[in-house]
Design a protein around this motif. Sequence first.
Motif, PDB file in Angstrom:
ATOM      1  N   UNK A  45      38.710  14.133  30.129  1.00  0.00           N
ATOM      2  CA  UNK A  45      39.921  14.340  30.938  1.00  0.00           C
ATOM      3  C   UNK A  45      40.491  15.737  30.704  1.00  0.00           C
ATOM      4  N   UNK A  46      40.505  16.141  29.435  1.00  0.00           N
ATOM      5  CA  UNK A  46      40.997  17.480  29.103  1.00  0.00           C
ATOM      6  C   UNK A  46      40.085  18.544  29.697  1.00  0.00           C
ATOM      7  N   UNK A  47      38.775  18.321  29.608  1.00  0.00           N
ATOM      8  CA  UNK A  47      37.803  19.283  30.140  1.00  0.00           C
ATOM      9  C   UNK A  47      37.988  19.469  31.650  1.00  0.00           C
ATOM     10  N   UNK A  48      38.221  18.375  32.359  1.00  0.00           N
ATOM     11  CA  UNK A  48      38.361  18.437  33.819  1.00  0.00           C
ATOM     12  C   UNK A  48      39.731  18.941  34.256  1.00  0.00           C
ATOM     13  N   UNK A  49      40.664  19.030  33.306  1.00  0.00           N
ATOM     14  CA  UNK A  49      42.013  19.488  33.673  1.00  0.00           C
ATOM     15  C   UNK A  49      42.042  20.971  34.006  1.00  0.00           C
TER      16      UNK A  49
END
Length: 359
Positions: A154-158
């Motif tokens: 989720x953090x990576x895709x943010x």
Amino acid sequence: MFNSKHYVPILKWKRAEQGALMALGEKHKKNITPLVQFVMPKNKPQEQLEDVIKRFEAQLTEISVKLIDVWGLTPIFVDVSLLFSTALKAKALKVISLEGHRLGGIFIPVVHLNDDEQIIKSALTVVKETKKGLCLRLICSDLSNMTELNQNITKFLSGGLGEKDVDLLIDIKETEKNGDKYTKYINLSQSIPGLSKWRTFTFASGSFPVDLSECKLDEENLIPRIDWKSWKEHVSNKLQRKPAFADYTIQHPIYKEVTQFFHPTSSIKYTLEDDWLIMKGKKQKFELYLASAAELVKDKRFYGENFSDGDKYIAEKAKHFETYIKNPTIKGTGSTETWLKAGINHHLALVAHQIASLP
């Protein structure tokens, strides 16, 4: 880009591998998207590490040209994780990918969840300019805690990417002889959030041994292709999403720089339907390649000289054997590099053919 009936071979960017890719026929290439891993060049005498890095940096744009020369303008994954420093990884990923894009190629940068921010930034710079997305390569430790993995994804895709922009590659490296490790991680992979949304989904592993010490001279040695057999078994089952197949061809999945300085045995590594046939030779006894080739072409399991460029090479060397026996001063035994090229090329062609032939 592709569905589960596709092949992603993981290859080091070295001359044998380059030659194997370049010699592939178009009918096989259409089912393949290679992942190339760049490695540091060998040190020259008295050369310091800093000088090796500078020499590699000076070749970055040439690498892009060579990649297109070898593979053409169709997609290819570029991975810098085996290079020596964060700064070099970030620079190489950016320069190679953007230069390849400028030349008309489709170079897709590969990143890991634990990569330094500098490397991720380079990859995102490439994505912003090329609009071709990137590849996220997960390893076993990433899947050890699924709650944490979901948070990290989720953090990576943010950063502005969506799953539709990302090729998801799970790489478990070595398989186990019983296939349990493969089963464990492919089942875990099915719990990744939004699995159906990722642009592509690939599962990688390798079961070729680290060396041929367990193989015997003058005997038939068969090593099971656990990676291939495990993938076939699981994609025939009901999965939330079936992965494409990825392997390390006829090489061990863990790269050790130190092993590159030892002389390997003159052994033929020939891929069969579900096994590797190993015809073991001795170190630097290159004439044994010819003797093994002469035996191999008579074997009913040989795919024939027209199957691939690698098979053509084996057949030519088999014909040369009789001439060489009469006069050993005649050159033409081949080298470690040319035999590795032939073995990898045959493997690539066979796996592409196997996948294309699946129902």
